[in-house]
Each structure stands twice: as structure tokens, then as C-alpha cells.
Design a protein around this motif. Structure first.
Motif, PDB file in Angstrom:
ATOM      1  N   ILE A  80     -10.835   7.368 -17.300  1.00  0.00           N
ATOM      2  CA  ILE A  80     -10.839   6.185 -18.169  1.00  0.00           C
ATOM      3  C   ILE A  80      -9.756   5.199 -17.742  1.00  0.00           C
ATOM      4  CG2 ILE A  80     -10.510   5.369 -20.543  1.00  0.00           C
ATOM      5  CD1 ILE A  80     -13.189   6.814 -20.038  1.00  0.00           C
ATOM      6  N   ARG A  81      -8.567   5.704 -17.458  1.00  0.00           N
ATOM      7  CA  ARG A  81      -7.472   4.821 -17.020  1.00  0.00           C
ATOM      8  C   ARG A  81      -7.825   4.163 -15.684  1.00  0.00           C
ATOM      9  NH1 ARG A  81      -2.172   3.380 -17.263  1.00  0.00           N
ATOM     10  NH2 ARG A  81      -0.910   3.569 -15.379  1.00  0.00           N
ATOM     11  N   SER A  82      -8.358   4.933 -14.761  1.00  0.00           N
ATOM     12  CA  SER A  82      -8.756   4.379 -13.467  1.00  0.00           C
ATOM     13  C   SER A  82      -9.837   3.319 -13.625  1.00  0.00           C
ATOM     14  CB  SER A  82      -9.267   5.480 -12.538  1.00  0.00           C
ATOM     15  OG  SER A  82      -8.219   6.336 -12.159  1.00  0.00           O
ATOM     16  N   LEU A  83     -10.829   3.623 -14.458  1.00  0.00           N
ATOM     17  CA  LEU A  83     -11.898   2.658 -14.702  1.00  0.00           C
ATOM     18  C   LEU A  83     -11.335   1.380 -15.317  1.00  0.00           C
ATOM     19  CD1 LEU A  83     -14.900   2.017 -14.571  1.00  0.00           C
ATOM     20  CD2 LEU A  83     -15.155   3.099 -16.817  1.00  0.00           C
ATOM     21  N   GLY A  84     -10.416   1.534 -16.239  1.00  0.00           N
ATOM     22  CA  GLY A  84      -9.787   0.366 -16.857  1.00  0.00           C
ATOM     23  C   GLY A  84      -9.029  -0.470 -15.849  1.00  0.00           C
ATOM     24  N   LEU A  85      -8.254   0.180 -14.993  1.00  0.00           N
ATOM     25  CA  LEU A  85      -7.447  -0.552 -14.006  1.00  0.00           C
ATOM     26  C   LEU A  85      -8.311  -1.284 -12.987  1.00  0.00           C
ATOM     27  CD1 LEU A  85      -4.584   2.037 -13.409  1.00  0.00           C
ATOM     28  CD2 LEU A  85      -4.404  -0.180 -14.567  1.00  0.00           C
ATOM     29  N   VAL A  86      -9.289  -0.601 -12.415  1.00  0.00           N
ATOM     30  CA  VAL A  86     -10.116  -1.267 -11.419  1.00  0.00           C
ATOM     31  C   VAL A  86     -11.001  -2.328 -12.064  1.00  0.00           C
ATOM     32  CG1 VAL A  86     -10.050   0.589  -9.702  1.00  0.00           C
ATOM     33  CG2 VAL A  86     -11.905   0.538 -11.365  1.00  0.00           C
ATOM     34  N   SER A  87     -11.407  -2.112 -13.310  1.00  0.00           N
ATOM     35  CA  SER A  87     -12.224  -3.102 -14.011  1.00  0.00           C
ATOM     36  C   SER A  87     -11.433  -4.369 -14.311  1.00  0.00           C
ATOM     37  CB  SER A  87     -12.792  -2.520 -15.304  1.00  0.00           C
ATOM     38  OG  SER A  87     -13.688  -1.473 -15.009  1.00  0.00           O
ATOM     39  N   VAL A  88     -10.189  -4.212 -14.751  1.00  0.00           N
ATOM     40  CA  VAL A  88      -9.350  -5.391 -15.012  1.00  0.00           C
ATOM     41  C   VAL A  88      -9.148  -6.170 -13.712  1.00  0.00           C
ATOM     42  CG1 VAL A  88      -7.009  -6.130 -15.613  1.00  0.00           C
ATOM     43  CG2 VAL A  88      -8.220  -4.515 -17.076  1.00  0.00           C
ATOM     44  N   ALA A  89      -8.824  -5.464 -12.639  1.00  0.00           N
ATOM     45  CA  ALA A  89      -8.629  -6.136 -11.347  1.00  0.00           C
ATOM     46  C   ALA A  89      -9.909  -6.856 -10.917  1.00  0.00           C
ATOM     47  CB  ALA A  89      -8.196  -5.139 -10.285  1.00  0.00           C
ATOM     48  N   GLY A  90     -11.042  -6.176 -11.022  1.00  0.00           N
ATOM     49  CA  GLY A  90     -12.322  -6.785 -10.651  1.00  0.00           C
ATOM     50  C   GLY A  90     -12.659  -7.984 -11.512  1.00  0.00           C
ATOM     51  N   ALA A  91     -12.404  -7.881 -12.809  1.00  0.00           N
ATOM     52  CA  ALA A  91     -12.704  -8.994 -13.712  1.00  0.00           C
ATOM     53  C   ALA A  91     -11.833 -10.205 -13.401  1.00  0.00           C
ATOM     54  CB  ALA A  91     -12.502  -8.555 -15.162  1.00  0.00           C
ATOM     55  N   VAL A  92     -10.556  -9.984 -13.177  1.00  0.00           N
ATOM     56  CA  VAL A  92      -9.652 -11.094 -12.853  1.00  0.00           C
ATOM     57  C   VAL A  92     -10.112 -11.789 -11.573  1.00  0.00           C
ATOM     58  CG1 VAL A  92      -7.299 -11.660 -12.106  1.00  0.00           C
ATOM     59  CG2 VAL A  92      -7.659 -10.169 -14.086  1.00  0.00           C
ATOM     60  N   ILE A  93     -10.436 -11.021 -10.558  1.00  0.00           N
ATOM     61  CA  ILE A  93     -10.862 -11.600  -9.281  1.00  0.00           C
ATOM     62  C   ILE A  93     -12.190 -12.328  -9.433  1.00  0.00           C
ATOM     63  CG2 ILE A  93     -11.579 -11.046  -6.917  1.00  0.00           C
ATOM     64  CD1 ILE A  93      -9.497  -8.692  -7.110  1.00  0.00           C
ATOM     65  N   ALA A  94     -13.145 -11.743 -10.143  1.00  0.00           N
ATOM     66  CA  ALA A  94     -14.442 -12.396 -10.350  1.00  0.00           C
ATOM     67  C   ALA A  94     -14.285 -13.695 -11.137  1.00  0.00           C
ATOM     68  CB  ALA A  94     -15.407 -11.448 -11.056  1.00  0.00           C
ATOM     69  N   VAL A  95     -13.433 -13.690 -12.144  1.00  0.00           N
ATOM     70  CA  VAL A  95     -13.197 -14.908 -12.930  1.00  0.00           C
ATOM     71  C   VAL A  95     -12.565 -15.982 -12.056  1.00  0.00           C
ATOM     72  CG1 VAL A  95     -11.820 -15.877 -14.811  1.00  0.00           C
ATOM     73  CG2 VAL A  95     -13.145 -13.801 -15.195  1.00  0.00           C
ATOM     74  N   VAL A  96     -11.612 -15.616 -11.227  1.00  0.00           N
ATOM     75  CA  VAL A  96     -11.001 -16.587 -10.317  1.00  0.00           C
ATOM     76  C   VAL A  96     -12.073 -17.187  -9.406  1.00  0.00           C
ATOM     77  CG1 VAL A  96      -9.454 -16.830  -8.327  1.00  0.00           C
ATOM     78  CG2 VAL A  96      -8.677 -15.632 -10.377  1.00  0.00           C
ATOM     79  N   GLY A  97     -12.915 -16.349  -8.845  1.00  0.00           N
ATOM     80  CA  GLY A  97     -14.000 -16.851  -7.982  1.00  0.00           C
ATOM     81  C   GLY A  97     -14.944 -17.756  -8.736  1.00  0.00           C
ATOM     82  N   ALA A  98     -15.292 -17.364  -9.956  1.00  0.00           N
ATOM     83  CA  ALA A  98     -16.196 -18.193 -10.768  1.00  0.00           C
ATOM     84  C   ALA A  98     -15.549 -19.529 -11.114  1.00  0.00           C
ATOM     85  CB  ALA A  98     -16.589 -17.433 -12.039  1.00  0.00           C
ATOM     86  N   LEU A  99     -14.276 -19.503 -11.476  1.00  0.00           N
ATOM     87  CA  LEU A  99     -13.577 -20.754 -11.807  1.00  0.00           C
ATOM     88  C   LEU A  99     -13.465 -21.679 -10.598  1.00  0.00           C
ATOM     89  CD1 LEU A  99     -10.736 -19.394 -14.136  1.00  0.00           C
ATOM     90  CD2 LEU A  99     -12.752 -20.740 -14.805  1.00  0.00           C
ATOM     91  N   VAL A 100     -13.174 -21.117  -9.455  1.00  0.00           N
ATOM     92  CA  VAL A 100     -13.117 -21.944  -8.236  1.00  0.00           C
ATOM     93  C   VAL A 100     -14.488 -22.530  -7.952  1.00  0.00           C
ATOM     94  CG1 VAL A 100     -12.783 -21.870  -5.727  1.00  0.00           C
ATOM     95  CG2 VAL A 100     -11.130 -20.760  -7.237  1.00  0.00           C
ATOM     96  N   GLY A 101     -15.529 -21.699  -8.062  1.00  0.00           N
ATOM     97  CA  GLY A 101     -16.876 -22.171  -7.825  1.00  0.00           C
ATOM     98  C   GLY A 101     -17.312 -23.240  -8.815  1.00  0.00           C
ATOM     99  N   ALA A 102     -16.937 -23.061 -10.073  1.00  0.00           N
ATOM    100  CA  ALA A 102     -17.319 -24.025 -11.113  1.00  0.00           C
ATOM    101  C   ALA A 102     -16.501 -25.312 -11.010  1.00  0.00           C
ATOM    102  CB  ALA A 102     -17.132 -23.398 -12.492  1.00  0.00           C
ATOM    103  N   GLY A 103     -15.304 -25.227 -10.468  1.00  0.00           N
ATOM    104  CA  GLY A 103     -14.420 -26.393 -10.421  1.00  0.00           C
ATOM    105  C   GLY A 103     -14.576 -27.249  -9.193  1.00  0.00           C
ATOM    106  N   VAL A 104     -15.362 -26.813  -8.234  1.00  0.00           N
ATOM    107  CA  VAL A 104     -15.500 -27.584  -6.983  1.00  0.00           C
ATOM    108  C   VAL A 104     -16.445 -28.743  -7.171  1.00  0.00           C
ATOM    109  CG1 VAL A 104     -16.350 -27.462  -4.606  1.00  0.00           C
ATOM    110  CG2 VAL A 104     -14.939 -25.643  -5.513  1.00  0.00           C
TER     111      VAL A 104
END
Length: 158
Positions: free
Chosen positions: A134-158
Motif C-alpha cells: 500500500i505504501r509503495s502504491l501510494g508513493l509511485v502513484s503520487v509521483a506518477g500523478a504529479v508528473i502526469a499533471v505537469v505534462g497535462a498542464l504543459v500540454g494545455a498551456g501551449v
């Protein structure tokens, strides 16, 4: 050091580093290109290039990080190869859905694949390193979500 410890240090750990890096580092460019272009094939090209580039970079980084003589981490070329292959696999898995022609279908499928990857990474950490699933899933999920959101924001802001 036991045989199992050697296996973990010289094979599983480099593979894990590669899988995590490939799964996470490719998210931002792929989703950014997908969102800005609405063209799945463009996102596929970005994902393929990013997966290959990251694999080469990680292979060299791992292979050149130490000789393995002092640390017991094993042959640097073998570690580099394992890390590079892991990185490529981690990146290409959620790139493949962008071969689907429909934008929404490709995005949804890629998100499902990413979720599967995150669960698999947590399971590998639990299985081989005795970490909490559960802790591992939480950690990798938070990292993945942050990175995906950054990519989405960059894509939406261009």
C-alpha cells in the motif's frame, strides 16, 4: 553477501530503477503531446523517442555509476543493460495505446495501462524488497500523478 542479496543488488534493483524511471519519466512528454495535439500518433512518436532516449541515458548512467568492485553491485555493463531494458519497457507500455486512432480511446487506455504499471511496481517492491504494498502504491502513484499533471498542464498551456 548471500546469493539472494547478490541477485537483488545486481539484477532486481537495476531492473526496478529502470522500470520506475521509464514508467514515470515518459508520462509528461507523452501526455503533453497528446493533449496539445489531440493526435495519438504524435503522442506515440513522442513516447517512443522518450522511451528509447531514456533507456539509453539510464543504461549509461547505471553502467558508469560505479565499477561494481567496491560496492558489490556487479558488472556495470550488465547492470546498465538491465536498467536500460527496464526503462524502455516502463516507457513503451503506456506509449502503445497511442497507436489506437481515437484520441479519447488512446488517452483512457494509456491511463489504464499507467495504473497497471503502478500496481506492478508496488507489487515488485513488496515482493522483492519487503516494502508495504500500500505504501509503495501510494508513493509511485503520487509521483506518477504529479508528473502526469505537469505534462497535462504543459500540454494545455501551449
Amino acid at each position: 553477501m548471500t546469493t539472494e542479496q547478490h541477485f537483488l543488488l545486481q539484477r532486481v534493483q537495476p531492473a526496478m530503477v529502470g522500470l520506475i524511471d521509464g514508467s514515470l519519466s515518459t508520462l509528461a512528454p507523452i501526455f503533453s503531446v497528446a493533449i496539445v495535439s489531440h493526435k495519438p500518433l504524435y503522442a506515440f512518436a513522442a513516447g517512443l523517442a522518450t522511451s528509447i532516449g531514456a533507456a539509453i541515458s539510464m543504461a549509461f548512467s547505471e553502467g558508469l555509476s560505479d565499477t561494481g568492485e567496491l560496492t558489490g553491485r556487479g558488472n556495470p555493463a550488465m547492470r546498465g543493460a538491465i536498467t536500460g531494458v527496464g526503462t524502455f519497457l516502463g516507457g513503451i507500455l503506456h506509449t502503445l495505446p497511442f497507436l489506437l486512432p481515437g484520441y479519447h480511446t488512446a488517452i483512457v487506455t494509456a491511463v489504464v495501462v499507467v495504473a497497471f504499471e503502478l500496481v506492478a511496481l508496488a507489487w515488485i517492491r513488496w515482493r522483492f524488497f519487503g516494502t508495504s504494498f500500500i505504501r509503495s502504491l501510494g508513493l509511485v502513484s503520487v509521483a506518477g500523478a504529479v508528473i502526469a499533471v505537469v505534462g497535462a498542464l504543459v500540454g494545455a498551456g501551449v
